[in-house]
Design an enzyme around this catalytic site. Structure first.
Site, short mmCIF file in Angstrom:
data_model
loop_
_atom_site.label_atom_id
_atom_site.label_comp_id
_atom_site.label_asym_id
_atom_site.label_seq_id
_atom_site.Cartn_x
_atom_site.Cartn_y
_atom_site.Cartn_z
N ARG A 28 0.99 -1.13 -0.51
CA ARG A 28 0.14 -0.35 0.20
C ARG A 28 0.69 1.67 0.06
O ARG A 28 1.67 0.94 0.85
CB ARG A 28 -1.26 0.34 1.06
CG ARG A 28 -2.22 -1.32 1.30
CD ARG A 28 -3.06 -1.34 2.20
NE ARG A 28 -3.45 -1.65 2.51
CZ ARG A 28 -4.28 -2.99 3.20
NH1 ARG A 28 -4.63 -1.81 4.68
NH2 ARG A 28 -5.27 -3.82 3.33
N SER A 58 -10.55 -6.71 9.82
CA SER A 58 -11.43 -6.03 9.66
C SER A 58 -12.21 -6.84 8.83
O SER A 58 -11.60 -8.08 8.05
CB SER A 58 -11.22 -4.85 8.43
OG SER A 58 -12.27 -3.70 8.24
N ARG A 90 0.98 -5.14 13.72
CA ARG A 90 -0.09 -5.09 14.11
C ARG A 90 -0.05 -6.27 15.73
O ARG A 90 0.04 -5.80 16.77
CB ARG A 90 -1.40 -4.63 13.66
CG ARG A 90 -0.99 -3.24 13.61
CD ARG A 90 -2.17 -2.74 12.74
NE ARG A 90 -2.07 -1.37 12.16
CZ ARG A 90 -2.74 -0.82 11.01
NH1 ARG A 90 -4.14 -1.26 11.36
NH2 ARG A 90 -2.53 -0.16 10.73
#
Length: 425
Positions: A260, A350, A389
């Site tokens: 990204r 997510s 993370r």
RNA sequence: GGAGGGAUGGCCGAGCGGCUUAAGGCGGCGGUCUUGAAAACCGCUGUGGGGCAACCCACCGGGGGUUCGAAUCCCUCUCCCUCCGCCA
């Protein structure tokens, strides 16, 4: 994309749904183009019908003035058809462009809210523990242990890159293998290793384009785009296929690197490994019948939660309000792990139900019975989990007063039995 | 990267520019016959769009062109196969 029939039949419902997202979409333009298209189409088709019938007639006629006259007339009809077809093509192209810009509509159960500050926390499992000392953030802990090297990452590739070393690299690899094994053997997913470079078409299909073009890396010479998530190849895995009803649901788990540009996050989270240009992720993905997708959504949240539970790290489940749903989701949850050193909840997963939004863009359908008309499937995706993370959460939660880090019990078999990561003397 | 060959319905496989409305076969579905099944015979068997009924239009790998008319002729792209070169 959403169903044009829905826009045609209930434009006001669509408009108010888009308002709730805080988004904008060219609904009026779509309605106008749709109407123009149908009018033109009918004209073109009736002319084509005339041409087809007359041409067949000409084929049966003997040479002569009458035949010549018909051929002359058809030349004129052809001219007209060509002109109308040109206009029709333009309208269809514009209509498609407009439809691709319309975001998915929120499910009725999604709370209305302007932005992420209104996202309700649905539940939390485990309480942050008391350390008895000030827990360090991973960007201090990692370099001290010699398992995380920011300077050399920058030397190689610039800001937002880092190098994992020794037990740090191995810990990430252990997490990947363990998560995949968990999803495959306990949660019923089929493991997939997909390409990390895909065609532009895949980007449109998954809903990355047109909205997120600035955040995608791509090859300058070939039509190859680097995936920002395994969701992209997984969505497109069954593009243009008609699936059998009893195949559903299809559940896939894939480990991939993700790339990204992070142009939308310039200056944010620059410290540590929370947000890089390249990261690894284990992704879960499902294709379901429409009536099953919301149960599947909860199932994926549980599958991701199982990862957090097994790591014995506090986590919470947050629901996205309408204003924070993004472009493709009809309903979405985030899972957040507590990071005591960074002092924040880290979004590690997510989970979204995209309903038929991606299926329509990629033309993925199923048949209820062998004779039934194909229907669009529903697609769902969820991280399970994002590696950097998760690594942060493990390091920060398992740190000891002496600066070492214990390896979570579930990971030890994947770490060759190593129980503790200590600084090299 | 170079040379050659190919792409037709769920599958196999025909297809002189006009009775192709894509032959034929396989598979699948329905029916006749049968106590039942098989065999045999008969029929059906794609997708998308418009009208939402009859019906019509488009689609023979993608795109463009020639023609009154293209699966068929021309251009171009993609993919697959064979061989050569290069290569972890």
């Amino acid at each position: 994309m959403i169903d044009i029939q829905l826009i045609r039949k209930e434009p006001d419902a669509v408009r108010s749904a888009i308002d709730k997202l805080g988004a904008e979409a060219p609904i009026d333009r779509i309605l106008q183009l749709d109407q123009d298209r149908r009018e033109l189409l009918q004209q073109v088709e009736s002319l084509r019908q005339e041409r087809n019938q007359t041409s067949e007639q000409i084929g049966r006629m003997p040479e002569g003035p009458e035949r010549q006259e018909l051929i002359e007339r058809m030349r004129g009809v052809n001219l007209k058809i060509g002109e109308l077809e040109g206009r029709l093509k333009g309208i269809e192209a514009e209509l498609e462009t407009a439809l691709y810009q319309v975001p998915n509509l929120p499910h009725e159960s999604v709370p209305v809210g302007a932005d992420e500050s209104e996202n309700p926390v649905l539940r939390q499992e485990r309480e942050p523990k008391e350390f008895g000392f000030r827990p360090l953030p991973h960007w201090e802990l990692g370099p001290r242990l010699g398992i995380l090297d920011f300077e050399r990452g920058v030397k190689l590739s610039g800001s937002r890159f880092y190098v994992l070393k020794g037990a740090g690299a191995r810990l990430q690899r252990a997490l990947i293998s363990w998560m995949l094994d968990l999803h495959v053997s306990q949660h019923g997913y089929t493991e997939i290793y997909p390409p990390a470079l895909v065609k532009e078409q895949c980007m449109w299909g998954a809903g990355q384009l047109p909205k997120f073009a600035e955040n995608i890396y791509r090859d300058a010479e070939e039509d190859l785009w680097l995936i920002g998530t395994a969701e992209i190849p997984l969505t497109n895995l069954h593009r243009d296929e008609v699936l059998e009803f009893d195949q559903l649901p299809l559940s896939y788990a894939a480990y991939t690197p993700c790339f990204r540009r992070e142009k939308f996050s310039a200056g944010r989270d620059v410290r540590g490994i929370k947000r890089g240009h390249q990261f690894d992720k284990v992704e879960m993905y499902k294709f379901t019948a429409p009536e099953d997708s919301y149960a599947a959504l909860e199932r994926i949240v549980e599958d991701a939660s199982d990862v957090c539970r097994a790591l014995e790290i506090p986590f919470r489940v947050v629901q996205m309000v309408t204003g924070d749903l993004g472009f493709t989701a009809a309903k979405k949850y985030d899972l957040e792990l507590w990071a005591p050193g960074s002092q924040e909840w880290l979004e590690v997963s997510s989970v979204s139900n995209c309903e038929a939004f991606q299926a329509r863009r990629t033309n993925i359908r199923f048949r209820r019975t062998p004779k039934a008309k194909p229907e669009f499937v529903h697609t769902l995706n969820g991280s399970g989990l994002a590696l950097p993370r998760t690594l942060i959460a493990v390091l920060e939660n398992y740190q000891q007063p002496d600066g070492s880090v214990l390896v979570p019990a579930v990971l030890r078999p994947w770490m060759g039995g190593i129980e503790r990561i200590e600084a090299a003397p």
